[in-house]
Write a protein that holds these residues in place. Structure first.
Motif, PDB file in Angstrom:
ATOM      1  N   ALA A 142      18.438 106.508  26.907  1.00  0.00           N
ATOM      2  CA  ALA A 142      18.008 105.355  26.169  1.00  0.00           C
ATOM      3  C   ALA A 142      16.438 105.154  26.345  1.00  0.00           C
ATOM      4  N   ARG A 143      16.138 105.030  27.463  1.00  0.00           N
ATOM      5  CA  ARG A 143      14.850 104.642  27.886  1.00  0.00           C
ATOM      6  C   ARG A 143      13.840 105.763  27.582  1.00  0.00           C
ATOM      7  N   GLN A 144      14.205 106.849  27.429  1.00  0.00           N
ATOM      8  CA  GLN A 144      13.268 108.129  26.999  1.00  0.00           C
ATOM      9  C   GLN A 144      13.154 108.131  25.533  1.00  0.00           C
ATOM     10  N   LEU A 145      14.205 107.711  24.858  1.00  0.00           N
ATOM     11  CA  LEU A 145      13.971 107.538  23.428  1.00  0.00           C
ATOM     12  C   LEU A 145      12.841 106.415  23.127  1.00  0.00           C
ATOM     13  N   MET A 146      13.238 105.290  23.672  1.00  0.00           N
ATOM     14  CA  MET A 146      12.478 104.169  23.438  1.00  0.00           C
ATOM     15  C   MET A 146      10.880 104.654  23.563  1.00  0.00           C
ATOM     16  N   GLU A 147      10.514 105.221  24.630  1.00  0.00           N
ATOM     17  CA  GLU A 147       9.142 105.847  24.998  1.00  0.00           C
ATOM     18  C   GLU A 147       8.889 106.706  23.893  1.00  0.00           C
ATOM     19  N   ALA A 148       9.790 107.705  23.423  1.00  0.00           N
ATOM     20  CA  ALA A 148       9.417 108.604  22.425  1.00  0.00           C
ATOM     21  C   ALA A 148       9.134 107.799  20.917  1.00  0.00           C
ATOM     22  N   ALA A 149       9.829 107.003  20.683  1.00  0.00           N
ATOM     23  CA  ALA A 149       9.670 106.175  19.356  1.00  0.00           C
ATOM     24  C   ALA A 149       8.308 105.730  19.499  1.00  0.00           C
ATOM     25  N   ASN A 150       7.919 104.955  20.581  1.00  0.00           N
ATOM     26  CA  ASN A 150       6.552 104.445  20.399  1.00  0.00           C
ATOM     27  C   ASN A 150       5.442 105.310  20.578  1.00  0.00           C
ATOM     28  N   LYS A 151       5.814 106.438  21.301  1.00  0.00           N
ATOM     29  CA  LYS A 151       4.761 107.448  21.347  1.00  0.00           C
ATOM     30  C   LYS A 151       4.433 108.448  20.118  1.00  0.00           C
ATOM     31  N   TYR A 152       5.576 108.604  19.171  1.00  0.00           N
ATOM     32  CA  TYR A 152       5.264 109.165  17.969  1.00  0.00           C
ATOM     33  C   TYR A 152       5.328 108.329  16.824  1.00  0.00           C
ATOM     34  N   LYS A 153       5.381 107.327  17.182  1.00  0.00           N
ATOM     35  CA  LYS A 153       5.333 106.043  15.793  1.00  0.00           C
ATOM     36  C   LYS A 153       6.224 106.512  14.949  1.00  0.00           C
ATOM     37  N   VAL A 154       7.480 106.582  15.028  1.00  0.00           N
ATOM     38  CA  VAL A 154       8.385 106.714  14.046  1.00  0.00           C
ATOM     39  C   VAL A 154       9.424 105.613  14.080  1.00  0.00           C
ATOM     40  N   ALA A 155      10.045 105.567  12.836  1.00  0.00           N
ATOM     41  CA  ALA A 155      11.092 104.165  12.535  1.00  0.00           C
ATOM     42  C   ALA A 155      12.180 104.650  13.291  1.00  0.00           C
ATOM     43  N   THR A 156      13.110 103.929  14.093  1.00  0.00           N
ATOM     44  CA  THR A 156      14.387 104.119  14.579  1.00  0.00           C
ATOM     45  C   THR A 156      15.362 103.105  14.297  1.00  0.00           C
ATOM     46  N   GLN A 157      16.517 103.333  14.277  1.00  0.00           N
ATOM     47  CA  GLN A 157      17.482 102.606  14.155  1.00  0.00           C
ATOM     48  C   GLN A 157      18.927 103.204  14.521  1.00  0.00           C
ATOM     49  N   MET A 158      19.503 102.290  15.135  1.00  0.00           N
ATOM     50  CA  MET A 158      20.809 102.545  15.819  1.00  0.00           C
ATOM     51  C   MET A 158      22.035 102.239  14.923  1.00  0.00           C
ATOM     52  N   GLY A 159      22.915 103.168  14.402  1.00  0.00           N
ATOM     53  CA  GLY A 159      24.037 102.561  13.909  1.00  0.00           C
ATOM     54  C   GLY A 159      25.075 101.807  14.304  1.00  0.00           C
ATOM     55  N   ASN A 160      25.139 100.397  14.254  1.00  0.00           N
ATOM     56  CA  ASN A 160      26.050  99.658  14.956  1.00  0.00           C
ATOM     57  C   ASN A 160      26.662  98.757  13.852  1.00  0.00           C
ATOM     58  N   GLN A 161      27.707  99.253  13.107  1.00  0.00           N
ATOM     59  CA  GLN A 161      27.951  98.261  11.875  1.00  0.00           C
ATOM     60  C   GLN A 161      28.736  97.166  12.338  1.00  0.00           C
ATOM     61  N   GLY A 162      29.498  97.067  13.524  1.00  0.00           N
ATOM     62  CA  GLY A 162      30.162  95.987  14.044  1.00  0.00           C
ATOM     63  C   GLY A 162      29.130  94.724  14.610  1.00  0.00           C
ATOM     64  N   TYR A 163      28.084  95.220  14.800  1.00  0.00           N
ATOM     65  CA  TYR A 163      27.017  94.355  15.292  1.00  0.00           C
ATOM     66  C   TYR A 163      26.243  93.765  14.192  1.00  0.00           C
ATOM     67  N   SER A 164      25.849  94.501  13.181  1.00  0.00           N
ATOM     68  CA  SER A 164      24.868  94.298  12.153  1.00  0.00           C
ATOM     69  C   SER A 164      25.494  93.505  10.775  1.00  0.00           C
ATOM     70  N   ASN A 165      26.558  93.131  10.831  1.00  0.00           N
ATOM     71  CA  ASN A 165      27.253  92.613   9.624  1.00  0.00           C
ATOM     72  C   ASN A 165      26.977  91.226   9.434  1.00  0.00           C
ATOM     73  N   GLU A 166      27.146  90.612   8.396  1.00  0.00           N
ATOM     74  CA  GLU A 166      26.815  89.052   7.879  1.00  0.00           C
ATOM     75  C   GLU A 166      27.479  88.161   8.653  1.00  0.00           C
ATOM     76  N   GLY A 167      29.048  88.559   9.010  1.00  0.00           N
ATOM     77  CA  GLY A 167      29.429  87.580   9.993  1.00  0.00           C
ATOM     78  C   GLY A 167      29.086  87.491  11.248  1.00  0.00           C
ATOM     79  N   THR A 168      28.515  88.485  11.917  1.00  0.00           N
ATOM     80  CA  THR A 168      28.049  88.372  13.093  1.00  0.00           C
ATOM     81  C   THR A 168      26.822  87.462  13.047  1.00  0.00           C
ATOM     82  N   ARG A 169      25.980  87.639  12.171  1.00  0.00           N
ATOM     83  CA  ARG A 169      24.605  86.868  11.865  1.00  0.00           C
ATOM     84  C   ARG A 169      25.034  85.241  11.769  1.00  0.00           C
ATOM     85  N   GLN A 170      26.057  85.117  10.975  1.00  0.00           N
ATOM     86  CA  GLN A 170      26.417  83.863  10.603  1.00  0.00           C
ATOM     87  C   GLN A 170      26.934  83.099  11.802  1.00  0.00           C
TER      88      GLN A 170
END
Length: 296
Positions: A142-170
């Motif tokens: 995970a740390r290597q991917l974080m460094e790579a995202a910053n190095k190569y300046k790409v957009a990244t997202q992890m799919g975590n449906q249970g964490y990113s739904n509206e109910g969780t935010r509310q």
């Protein structure tokens, strides 16, 4: 100002980020006057059956699906049929080499042990990535991917449906507003594991199915013979290792924690702003195994 496709894609992800001060406190790009360049992203997928099929379906209504990779023709058959114009591959390395100029972003939905490798190959080539949970099999990855995202300046997202739904935010907003007072304890539960764990024997080898590229399925995992599992297999979750039971093996999955804890415990982690744990203690093991997660 002109907005490139890459800038727009990256910006749209940032617009959906969770501000520490709470939702609604940061203006979106749309509200700030930015507009879509009205062009579609060219998506490829590494892992086109199972969860990958669901992720591809989510992208398909608005974007182009140009290339599909899966090591199992049978598992990915419905996706292949749905997108007949997309070029098919069993080896994602070949896909990226041959289709690189045609790809903007890649969906990675393989077994856990190949998430980091596949995502790294994509980011090194300037491709934005959407990687299914758990992001990686190890913290180091995970740390290597974080460094790579910053190095190569790409957009990244992890799919975590249970964490990113509206109910969780509310729920998070309620806790941030102090509506239920000081939270001192969280209880969470799941029916996982629903795959075999605490295994002590590996069944005899079988012939590899003609639809499966076993070597590519193993990827960076330690080499071993294919086995269907013999008597009692397939279960409703498949054969001994795949397409689903790999979650119970150290080399391939992250057990119940990687499968469901990232959904269930992600919400209280965000709501309580816990951050990363400082220590972890194991108090009990039942059914220890050298190659599979314990029973409990």
């Amino acid at each position: 100002m002109a907005i490139t496709r890459r800038y727009f894609f990256y910006g749209s992800l940032l617009a959906g980020a969770v501000p520490r001060a709470g939702f609604g406190s940061t203006t979106s790009l749309k509200a700030s006057g930015f507009k879509s360049p009205n062009e579609k992203l060219n998506f490829a997928a590494i892992g086109s059956g199972g969860q990958g099929a669901s992720n591809i379906s989510a992208a398909a209504p608005t974007e182009n699906i140009v290339a599909l990779c899966d090591v199992d023709d049978k598992r990915a058959a419905q996706t292949f049929e749905r997108f007949p114009k997309a070029t098919r591959y069993k080896d994602f390395r070949q896909m990226l080499d041959k289709e690189g100029k045609n790809i903007d972003a890649v969906i990675v939905a393989t077994p856990d042990h190949m998430h980091a490798t596949a995502a790294m190959w994509c980011m090194e080539r300037g491709k934005h990535v959407y990687v299914q949970k758990p992001l990686t099999r190890t913290v180091w990855e995970a740390r290597q991917l974080m460094e790579a995202a910053n190095k190569y300046k790409v957009a990244t997202q992890m799919g975590n449906q249970g964490y990113s739904n509206e109910g969780t935010r509310q729920c998070a907003e309620m806790i941030w507003a102090g509506e239920i007072g000081n939270v001192t304890e969280v209880h969470a539960w799941t029916d996982r594991p629903i795959w075999p764990q605490a295994l002590t024997q590996i069944p005899a080898p079988d012939a590899v199915p003609s639809t499966l590229d076993w070597d590519n399925w193993l990827g960076i995992g330690e080499k071993r013979p294919y086995t269907s599992g013999g008597e009692g297999y397939p279960t409703k979750y498949g054969n001994f290792y795949q397409p689903f039971n790999w979650r119970g093996f150290y080399d391939f999955g992250c057990g119940a924690l990687g499968d469901m804890a990232c959904h269930i415990l992600g919400a209280p982690n965000m709501a309580l702003r816990l951050g990363a744990p400082t220590s972890v203690e194991c108090t009990h093991i039942e059914g220890k195994s050298n190659y599979a997660y314990p029973k409990k």
